[in-house]
Design an enzyme around this catalytic site. Structure first.
Site, PDB file in Angstrom:
ATOM      1  N   PHE A 107       4.352  14.985 -22.012  1.00  0.00           N
ATOM      2  CA  PHE A 107       5.176  15.116 -20.812  1.00  0.00           C
ATOM      3  C   PHE A 107       4.934  16.440 -20.095  1.00  0.00           C
ATOM      4  CE2 PHE A 107       7.094  11.715 -23.137  1.00  0.00           C
ATOM      5  CZ  PHE A 107       7.550  10.849 -22.158  1.00  0.00           C
ATOM      6  N   GLU A 108       5.364  17.535 -20.653  1.00  0.00           N
ATOM      7  CA  GLU A 108       5.267  18.795 -19.918  1.00  0.00           C
ATOM      8  C   GLU A 108       4.919  19.923 -20.885  1.00  0.00           C
ATOM      9  OE1 GLU A 108       7.685  20.271 -16.113  1.00  0.00           O
ATOM     10  OE2 GLU A 108       8.840  20.494 -17.961  1.00  0.00           O
TER      11      GLU A 108
END
EC number: 3.2.1.37
Length: 538
Positions: free
Chosen positions: A366-367
């Site tokens: 995701f991040e």
């Protein structure tokens, strides 16, 4: 003509789509989970290539947060209809199991540098889309067709349908025009027209060591298509000692003086384990049309390591040391993972430094704050200086050799639970499916809480060694020699067909407390090294 040694695009540059517009050649390659999406290189002579565009570079075009490793941008096809460039591609959202979620899109631009349009959604029936501009003005869309039921197989064939550019959608009947040969796994279609024949070039055998280019033709675009008398016009599957392995997924281009070339992906395995650390690269072969109106690869079907090209290649830049600073932004050699919102993971500074903003763990889908460049040499050095004041063991930042969440080595500055700074190494060594880490220096190395730390790594063939130095000191080894060949396609997860990128070296930062702790890097050095362990040919 001068002879040039393959590959022409070294390092992770798979699934090449080639195009000539006037005197200019362009190759588009897959980027998978790395952002921005799609790499486009330019050349005037087929030998010397420069990266000129990454078209999918904003949130309205591409957001891959949540895409698993080796998903994202698959097999772009670049074309030109006399007015504008067309780029079609898949943004794969799932590849494991029986299902594949494979939305296909089109973007366009008047100039290769852009700006590129927002995407038009086309379909999701399979991947590896391609757009063919017929000489009557009609446009045809092909992609491989996926059947999750296996009736009779997952790779069902190549589906054809007309594309209406004014309506921005597919129209009319849809037909499976080619189911492939007994090698199976038919994909990577490209259509061509010559002397009244429609030609269909596909890939078969999967992108591993059984890979091949299959050629077929028909007088009618709808088929039926007859297969080339050689069946596979390019493959190294029956020649395990050929220098270029995994040859397949090709595309064809003609020069202004009438010569024909085929570009294709390849892998150069090292060690007795046959591991492709540099990933799938782009190579080129000279081809010719026979009197029977079939295309043949010169000296084929086995790919040639050395190829006659219109010009010699200047390898000066390839072998020069790169010292990167960041006052003018992120150098084009670098990419990051998945997110279009770069302000959440890094910022470049006027003083030439790079600040990473700690987010999720290294390997997150995701991040995560990770900025890296391709490893394009079998042996190389990488180095940086980090300024980082972690509060505890959940904050860490440093230098990494990275493939995916299951496959990396990471020298990081962190802190013990009492707040004392330390250095430690994380190793994720072919850890699919559990992703468990190993710590080669179990107790870490305690360092002063103040001051910058110099971090470095050396790769000599399959041997990776980390180093560190405090301010005013010389580099010293930390940890054992690690197996650099782990950072490869063959160890990235699904070991036969499921790992599609390549080795990167770069910097990363994580803050598992969720407080966005920042780490600053003064510079980044990438130094190519020629070493006896490097095997360019067998």
């Amino acid at each position: 003509m001068p002879q040039v040694r393959n590959p022409i695009l070294p390092g992770f540059n798979p699934d090449p789509s080639i195009l000539r517009v006037g005197e200019d050649y362009y190759i588009a390659t897959s980027t998978f989970e790395w952002y921005p999406g799609v790499q486009i290189h330019h050349s005037r002579d087929l030998a010397n290539w420069e990266l000129v565009a990454r078209p999918l570079n904003r949130k309205s075009q591409l957001d891959m947060r949540g895409n698993p490793d080796s998903c994202g941008i698959w097999a772009p096809c670049l074309s030109h209809d006399g007015e504008r460039f067309w780029l079609v591609y898949t943004d794969v959202k799932r590849k494991d199991g029986s299902f594949k979620d494979t939305p296909n899109y089109i973007v366009t631009a008047e100039k290769i540098e852009g700006p590129w349009s927002d995407p038009i959604y086309i379909n999701s029936s399979g991947f590896d889309p391609s757009l063919f501009h017929d000489d009557d003005g009609r446009k045809w869309f092909v992609n491989m067709l996926w059947d999750h039921r296996r009736r009779p197989q997952l790779f069902e064939g190549i589906v054809l349908q007309e594309f209406d550019p004014k309506a921005g959608k597919l129209v009319g009947p849809r037909k499976n025009i080619f189911t492939g040969t007994d090698l199976a796994l038919v994909e990577g279609p490209h259509l061509y027209k010559r002397n009244g024949w429609y030609y269909l070039l596909t890939a078969e055998g999967g992108t591993g060591y059984e890979h091949a280019c299959t050629f077929a033709r028909s007088r009618n675009i709808w088929g039926p298509y007859e297969v080339h008398p050689q069946k596979y016009i390019l493959t190294s599957k029956d020649h395990p000692h050929a220098a270029l392995q995994r040859a397949g997924h090709g595309d064809i281009v003609d020069t202004p003086d009438g010569r024909t070339y085929l570009v294709h992906l390849t892998g150069r395995p090292t060690t007795q384990f046959r591991r492709c650390v540099l990933g799938r690269e782009t190579a080129i072969q000279e081809a010719y049309w026979g009197d029977d109106d079939w295309l043949y690869v010169k000296n084929g079907p086995v790919p040639s390591l050395w190829v006659d090209l219109p010009a010699a290649r200047d390898d000066t830049k390839y072998w020069e040391e790169k010292r990167y600073t960041f006052e003018s932004g992120l150098h084009k050699d670098f990419q990051w993972l998945r997110t279009p919102e770069t302000d959440r993971i890094f910022r470049t500074r006027e003083d030439g430094k790079l600040t990473l903003i700690g987010r999720e763990s290294i390997g997150s889908w995701f991040e995560q704050a990770l900025v890296a460049r391709r490893q394009t040499h079998f042996s190389c050095d990488a180095e940086t200086v980090i300024d980082f004041s972690p509060e505890d063991q959940r904050q860490f930042a440093g230098l990494t050799a990275y493939y995916c969440r299951y496959n990396f080595f990471y020298l990081a500055v962190s802190a013990h639970s009492d707040g004392q700074r330390e250095l430690f190494i994380m190793a994720s060594e072919a850890s699919w499916p559990l992703g468990e880490l190993r710590y080669p220096v179990p107790e870490g190395v305690r360092i002063p809480n103040e001051g910058k730390v110099r971090l470095a790594l050396t790769i000599r063939g399959r041997e990776l060694q980390f180093y560190y130095a405090l301010e005013g000191e010389e580099l010293k080894k930390i940890g054992p020699v690690l197996d650099a060949s782990i950072v490869s396609d063959e160890c990235g997860g699904h070991q036969k067909h499921g790992s599609f990128t390549g080795a990167f070296v770069g910097v990363a930062a994580s803050d598992l407390n969720g407080t966005a702790a920042e780490a600053t890097f003064d510079y980044f050095i990438y130094r190519p090294v020629q070493h006896p362990s490097d095997r360019y040919e067998i």
